[in-house]
Design a protein around this motif. Structure first.
Motif, PDB file in Angstrom:
ATOM      1  N   THR A  84       0.819  -1.209   0.000  1.00 43.10           N
ATOM      2  CA  THR A  84       0.000   0.000   0.000  1.00 43.10           C
ATOM      3  C   THR A  84       0.856   1.263   0.000  1.00 43.10           C
ATOM      4  O   THR A  84       1.679   1.461   0.882  1.00 43.10           O
ATOM      5  N   ASP A 163       0.008  -4.713   4.387  1.00 40.81           N
ATOM      6  CA  ASP A 163      -1.105  -3.805   4.659  1.00 40.81           C
ATOM      7  C   ASP A 163      -0.680  -2.507   5.335  1.00 40.81           C
ATOM      8  O   ASP A 163      -1.519  -1.675   5.677  1.00 40.81           O
ATOM      9  N   MET A 165       0.851   1.166   5.324  1.00 40.74           N
ATOM     10  CA  MET A 165       1.039   2.258   4.374  1.00 40.74           C
ATOM     11  C   MET A 165       2.499   2.705   4.347  1.00 40.74           C
ATOM     12  O   MET A 165       3.111   2.921   5.390  1.00 40.74           O
TER      13      MET A 165
END
Length: 315
Positions: A84, A163, A165
């Protein structure tokens, strides 16, 4: 992340490398401590055979290590698609605390392995094998750096959280970034370019003067100067965007993989610049170093010239 095909391939090869490196390390220790080319003993005869085996192992590692480094960069770019926020390899490198250190260590090890191979080739051309103890002594030190690289690589890949960021290259390589590299954007562009071209012209000057130690020193300085200049200035002309400074994106197909050529030219030019002092001073090494450094400077300068011709202004 460890089960990603690209990452799994790298880890398996690292395991094989580690096993062979341990064998070469043990042999290198024996050779370094007991080698005596003037001896006609059975021990010396055995050491000569072991030196051939160890050299073959080390050459095998280096032969695979060069394309594996390129595959490592490709793997980072590939897995950036599932992390991400990441848009290229830069985001993956920034995703862990060990990523940047791993890249730097890999580059250092490439230079050292290449110098070992050059030293070995020089040693094999002389019947007295004058560099045998030196080259295996070098590998003893290189072995530990290589093991650290393998461990860091495992730590980096195992600590990546899909997952979580991460920052994209646009935010990492910018003046607003909080990363260490953001301090580079405080440098004056005119001063940086003066240092870059001044460094290159000094390399040309000492090519003609044939002062091996100054020539090598200038090539060592040329490495960071070139990389910083590439990130802060020349890269923007490759992207044709004043705000894009990523040193990874021009390794992609959108920019015709020109990054591989750029880094290859810089590596070859500076590597042979170091060879004249650390291995042997030869005219060929001087010529190859100057040739590739010149091609590097010309290529980057052409991007500026082409952009100006097309648009009538500079970025």
């Amino acid at each position: 992340m460890l089960l990603t095909p690209e990452v799994l391939t790298i880890l398996i090869l690292n395991g094989i490398f580690a096993l062979f490196s341990i064998v070469a390390f043990v042999l290198s220790m024996r050779i370094f401590l007991r080698w005596n080319i003037d001896s006609t003993s059975e021990v010396q005869y055995k050491l000569e055979k072991e030196s051939f085996l160890a050299s073959t192992i080390i050459k095998y590692i280096f032969t695979i290590k060069v394309p594996l480094f390129l595959f490592f960069i490709f793997a980072l770019d590939k897995i950036s698609n599932v992390i991400t926020g990441a848009m290229c390899a830069a985001g993956v490198v920034d995703a862990t605390n060990s990523g940047a250190y791993l890249i730097i260590l890999k580059i250092i090890n490439l230079y050292l392995f290449a110098h070992w191979l050059k030293l070995h080739n020089q040693d094999m051309t002389d019947k007295s094998q004058p560099y045998t103890k030196l080259k295996f002594g070098l590998f003893i030190g290189l072995f530990f750096l290589f093991m650290v690289e393998i461990v860091l690589e495992f730590i980096m890949f195992s600590s990546i959280e899909i997952d979580k960021m991460v920052s994209c290259c646009g935010s990492i390589y910018s003046s607003s970034s909080t990363s260490a590299i953001s301090t580079l954007f405080t440098l004056d562009t005119s001063l940086l370019l003066s240092i870059f071209y001044g460094n290159y012209f000094l390399i040309v000057l000492f090519y003609f003067l044939k002062n091996r130690y100054i020539f090598t020193t200038l090539n060592i300085i040329f490495i960071p100067v070139s990389l910083i200049s590439l990130i802060l200035f020349f890269g923007t002309y490759i992207y044709e965007l004043p705000s894009h400074h990523c040193p990874f994106c021009y390794l992609q197909s959108d920019y015709y993989y020109v990054g591989y050529l750029i880094y290859f030219l810089l590596f070859m030019g500076t590597f042979y610049g170091l060879v004249v002092s650390f291995v042997k001073e030869t005219k060929a090494s001087y010529v190859i170093s100057l040739l590739f450094n010149s091609l590097y400077v010309i290529l980057l300068s052409l991007y500026i010239a082409v952009y100006y011709i097309k648009n009538g202004v500079l970025l």
